[in-house]
Design an enzyme around this catalytic site. Sequence first.
Site, mmCIF file in Angstrom:
data_model
loop_
_atom_site.group_PDB
_atom_site.id
_atom_site.type_symbol
_atom_site.label_atom_id
_atom_site.label_comp_id
_atom_site.label_asym_id
_atom_site.label_seq_id
_atom_site.Cartn_x
_atom_site.Cartn_y
_atom_site.Cartn_z
ATOM 1 N N ASP A 20 8.103 -9.879 4.017
ATOM 2 C CA ASP A 20 6.859 -8.473 3.629
ATOM 3 C C ASP A 20 5.162 -9.341 4.094
ATOM 4 O O ASP A 20 4.890 -10.741 3.808
ATOM 5 C CB ASP A 20 6.689 -8.672 1.880
ATOM 6 C CG ASP A 20 6.207 -8.126 1.212
ATOM 7 O OD1 ASP A 20 5.118 -7.807 1.401
ATOM 8 O OD2 ASP A 20 6.679 -7.650 0.372
ATOM 9 N N SER B 243 6.069 -2.476 -5.595
ATOM 10 C CA SER B 243 4.608 -3.099 -5.328
ATOM 11 C C SER B 243 4.122 -3.509 -6.874
ATOM 12 O O SER B 243 5.050 -3.293 -7.737
ATOM 13 C CB SER B 243 3.905 -2.941 -5.014
ATOM 14 O OG SER B 243 3.668 -3.865 -4.260
ATOM 15 N N MET B 244 2.718 -2.933 -6.847
ATOM 16 C CA MET B 244 1.985 -2.743 -8.903
ATOM 17 C C MET B 244 2.801 -1.534 -9.122
ATOM 18 O O MET B 244 3.173 -2.498 -10.228
ATOM 19 C CB MET B 244 0.258 -2.309 -7.901
ATOM 20 C CG MET B 244 -0.191 -2.335 -9.416
ATOM 21 S SD MET B 244 -1.604 -1.644 -9.401
ATOM 22 C CE MET B 244 -1.296 0.411 -9.482
ATOM 23 N N HIS C 246 7.444 -4.347 3.072
ATOM 24 C CA HIS C 246 7.116 -4.216 1.995
ATOM 25 C C HIS C 246 7.795 -3.053 1.456
ATOM 26 O O HIS C 246 7.926 -2.877 0.551
ATOM 27 C CB HIS C 246 5.958 -4.147 2.096
ATOM 28 C CG HIS C 246 4.687 -4.004 0.749
ATOM 29 N ND1 HIS C 246 5.154 -5.072 -0.764
ATOM 30 C CD2 HIS C 246 4.382 -3.357 0.235
ATOM 31 C CE1 HIS C 246 4.171 -4.275 -1.321
ATOM 32 N NE2 HIS C 246 3.914 -3.342 -1.505
ATOM 33 N N PHE D 292 -0.225 0.463 -5.695
ATOM 34 C CA PHE D 292 -1.422 0.100 -5.204
ATOM 35 C C PHE D 292 -2.133 0.508 -3.864
ATOM 36 O O PHE D 292 -1.561 -0.104 -2.904
ATOM 37 C CB PHE D 292 -2.316 -0.791 -5.316
ATOM 38 C CG PHE D 292 -3.224 -1.486 -5.410
ATOM 39 C CD1 PHE D 292 -4.409 -1.403 -6.266
ATOM 40 C CD2 PHE D 292 -3.958 -2.049 -4.106
ATOM 41 C CE1 PHE D 292 -5.317 -0.941 -5.921
ATOM 42 C CE2 PHE D 292 -5.544 -2.685 -4.392
ATOM 43 C CZ PHE D 292 -6.379 -1.918 -5.284
#
Length: 269
Positions: free
Chosen positions: A212, A111-112, A242, A43
């Site tokens: 993170d 992530s996303m 992250h 994202f």
Amino acid sequence: MRIPFRGAPAAPLDPALVAPMSTPARPELTGGRRIGVLVQHGFTGNPVSMRPWAEDLASRGYAVEMPLLPGHGTRWQDLNRVGWSDWVATVEAAHDKLAAENDAVVAVGLSMGGALCLRLAADRGESLAGVCVVNPAVDTLRKDVRALPVLKHLVPAMPGIANDIKKPGADEHGYPMTPLKAAASMFAGYAELRRDLPRITVPVLFFRSAEDHVVDISSSRALNARLSSKDFEERVLEDSYHVATLDHDAPRIFAESAEFIERVTAAPK
């Protein structure tokens, strides 16, 4: 009440920098089998965060499809015009292309992007050999997320989440702002995914950064508690934040994900 930043026009990102990637399989490097890998960014990010991983996979002979998600790689304002269903559709299209052209397909994401790969595994697990995710987001401990359904109508965006990277000088070229309509759609998508995690039975390799600042421990807890996969492993990254795919642990991710892909796509004996 002080209204947060509403966002000035932002210069678009260089299209060449954020371009998608599509490479054919080289079965001579993969034991004669054509193996496809879907590579998905997260994202407010773009393929920059995943390109080194995608290029490593391509060099090993894997067909790679690395799409640019709708609303990404241009201006952050564009992201408020799309949502979770658009991103799911993009991932499904990339998967379908790989499935039509190869003997086996694996999905990898950050992530996303990891959440979207898990969504794919829940919906189309029969055509996936496995999933490898890095700091996937499926849940959050943040209480302010509950206000997004209302806040998205009042404020277009809040400060961004890009460049949570420990390695000096690394830059994912993500958006400087977090568009709230898109964020609200994303978190609604996560809620649906959490309910469907038990549908995931394919092998899953999960990398998680010990520190993170974007995705918290609730996502790890959800995966450990709800996945039905009998072949699930969580590995902790000690030297990355992250965006670990651009961080100190990136070589480890590349090597260990390649071992995973080779194992789960091996021809039946």
